[in-house]
Design a protein around this motif. Sequence first.
Motif, mmCIF file in Angstrom:
data_model
loop_
_atom_site.group_PDB
_atom_site.id
_atom_site.type_symbol
_atom_site.label_atom_id
_atom_site.label_comp_id
_atom_site.label_asym_id
_atom_site.label_seq_id
_atom_site.Cartn_x
_atom_site.Cartn_y
_atom_site.Cartn_z
ATOM 1 N N PRO A 45 13.032 -14.765 -2.077
ATOM 2 C CA PRO A 45 12.165 -15.832 -1.876
ATOM 3 C C PRO A 45 10.999 -15.679 -0.976
ATOM 4 N N THR A 46 11.246 -14.764 -0.213
ATOM 5 C CA THR A 46 9.989 -14.388 0.770
ATOM 6 C C THR A 46 8.715 -13.967 -0.040
ATOM 7 N N ARG A 47 9.041 -13.207 -0.995
ATOM 8 C CA ARG A 47 7.898 -12.750 -1.816
ATOM 9 C C ARG A 47 7.307 -14.281 -2.527
ATOM 10 N N VAL A 48 8.115 -14.831 -3.071
ATOM 11 C CA VAL A 48 7.522 -16.146 -3.673
ATOM 12 C C VAL A 48 6.845 -16.791 -2.645
ATOM 13 N N PHE A 49 7.145 -17.090 -1.522
ATOM 14 C CA PHE A 49 6.490 -17.924 -0.319
ATOM 15 C C PHE A 49 5.135 -17.229 -0.295
ATOM 16 N N GLN A 50 5.225 -15.863 -0.059
ATOM 17 C CA GLN A 50 3.993 -14.983 0.099
ATOM 18 C C GLN A 50 3.043 -15.058 -1.164
ATOM 19 N N SER A 51 3.494 -15.413 -2.381
ATOM 20 C CA SER A 51 2.687 -15.790 -3.381
ATOM 21 C C SER A 51 1.766 -16.854 -3.189
ATOM 22 N N VAL A 52 2.572 -17.893 -2.685
ATOM 23 C CA VAL A 52 1.686 -19.170 -2.528
ATOM 24 C C VAL A 52 0.681 -18.883 -1.316
ATOM 25 N N ALA A 53 0.989 -18.235 -0.325
ATOM 26 C CA ALA A 53 0.067 -17.926 0.546
ATOM 27 C C ALA A 53 -1.162 -16.906 0.270
ATOM 28 N N SER A 54 -0.593 -16.193 -0.939
ATOM 29 C CA SER A 54 -1.928 -15.336 -1.450
ATOM 30 C C SER A 54 -3.117 -16.335 -2.045
ATOM 31 N N GLY A 55 -2.989 -17.547 -2.174
ATOM 32 C CA GLY A 55 -3.985 -18.239 -2.548
ATOM 33 C C GLY A 55 -4.962 -18.586 -1.469
ATOM 34 N N LEU A 56 -4.578 -18.377 -0.105
ATOM 35 C CA LEU A 56 -5.620 -18.503 1.033
ATOM 36 C C LEU A 56 -5.823 -16.931 1.383
ATOM 37 N N LEU A 57 -4.992 -16.001 1.334
ATOM 38 C CA LEU A 57 -5.051 -14.923 2.095
ATOM 39 C C LEU A 57 -5.172 -13.593 1.026
ATOM 40 N N GLY A 58 -5.094 -13.688 -0.145
ATOM 41 C CA GLY A 58 -5.304 -12.776 -1.101
ATOM 42 C C GLY A 58 -4.022 -11.875 -0.878
ATOM 43 N N ASP A 59 -4.285 -10.721 -1.509
ATOM 44 C CA ASP A 59 -3.204 -9.719 -1.573
ATOM 45 C C ASP A 59 -2.648 -9.601 -0.050
ATOM 46 N N SER A 113 -1.359 -11.183 1.769
ATOM 47 C CA SER A 113 -0.142 -12.225 2.129
ATOM 48 C C SER A 113 1.170 -11.073 2.030
ATOM 49 N N PHE A 114 1.269 -10.384 1.102
ATOM 50 C CA PHE A 114 2.085 -9.469 0.533
ATOM 51 C C PHE A 114 2.780 -8.287 1.711
ATOM 52 N N THR A 115 1.880 -8.073 2.543
ATOM 53 C CA THR A 115 2.104 -7.112 3.540
ATOM 54 C C THR A 115 2.351 -8.121 5.260
ATOM 55 N N GLY A 116 2.215 -9.432 5.004
ATOM 56 C CA GLY A 116 2.350 -9.949 6.515
ATOM 57 C C GLY A 116 3.892 -10.480 6.910
ATOM 58 N N GLY A 117 4.817 -9.941 5.797
ATOM 59 C CA GLY A 117 6.176 -10.284 6.280
ATOM 60 C C GLY A 117 6.402 -11.710 6.434
ATOM 61 N N TRP A 118 7.399 -12.084 7.217
ATOM 62 C CA TRP A 118 7.942 -13.343 7.345
ATOM 63 C C TRP A 118 6.864 -14.387 7.786
ATOM 64 N N ARG A 119 5.877 -13.895 8.368
ATOM 65 C CA ARG A 119 4.699 -14.936 8.860
ATOM 66 C C ARG A 119 3.982 -15.460 7.544
ATOM 67 N N THR A 120 3.543 -14.393 6.791
ATOM 68 C CA THR A 120 2.772 -15.191 5.688
ATOM 69 C C THR A 120 3.903 -15.898 4.690
ATOM 70 N N ALA A 121 5.060 -15.557 4.649
ATOM 71 C CA ALA A 121 6.115 -16.229 4.019
ATOM 72 C C ALA A 121 6.176 -17.622 4.386
ATOM 73 N N ALA A 122 6.175 -17.778 5.701
ATOM 74 C CA ALA A 122 6.464 -19.037 6.359
ATOM 75 C C ALA A 122 4.844 -19.785 6.046
ATOM 76 N N LEU A 123 3.926 -19.243 6.237
ATOM 77 C CA LEU A 123 2.607 -19.921 5.947
ATOM 78 C C LEU A 123 2.859 -20.348 4.439
ATOM 79 N N GLY A 124 3.148 -19.567 3.512
ATOM 80 C CA GLY A 124 3.084 -19.791 2.141
ATOM 81 C C GLY A 124 4.143 -21.155 1.735
ATOM 82 N N LEU A 125 5.304 -21.116 2.713
ATOM 83 C CA LEU A 125 6.219 -22.154 2.501
ATOM 84 C C LEU A 125 5.390 -23.522 3.129
ATOM 85 N N VAL A 126 4.810 -23.635 4.270
ATOM 86 C CA VAL A 126 4.155 -24.542 4.950
ATOM 87 C C VAL A 126 3.016 -25.255 3.734
#
Length: 163
Positions: free
Chosen positions: A35-49, A51-64
């Motif tokens: 799921p962390t990776r799925v959430f990061q994929s959402v954040a990639s809409g804002l951060l691009g690739d 987001s996949f190196t941002g760990g739990w922070r970008t995963a949380a951003l993606g979920l929000v």
Amino acid sequence: MKQRWVYVLLGGLVAGTFDIAYACTFWYLKRGVLPTRVFQSVASGLLGDASFTGGWRTAALGLVLHYCIATSMAITYYLFARRWSELWRRPLLYGPLYGVLLYGIMNYIVVPLSAANPGSRNLVWVVLSIAVHAFLIGTPCAIFARCALLAGRPTEAQISVGA
């Protein structure tokens, strides 16, 4: 009036939960994606690739971000339903249609304009995603909009007794 917005926000929460649960389940079963990776994929809409190196922070951003998008979908349906009563009177007809419209907007306008990579074109993913958008995203938005618009209105029994 406050109670109405609770219903609308619940619509976004329910639709968002169904959607993210579907995405996490599908990709875990298909490729073992967490799921962390799925959430990061959402954040990639804002951060691009990145987001996949941002760990739990970008995963949380993606979920929000995901829940913000889902809530905006529910609010949009509610606002249109206030003007066109058929939308709230027939949620089981217009909800799925709204969901298919949302699928098209997200996949052919929003994602291409974002920093995210294009979504998967896996046939099973696409077909299931359209169904999920129709019945698990659009329909809850419509049902909760109906609840919101009916909240606080007097019932026929109250009207007949002059309550």
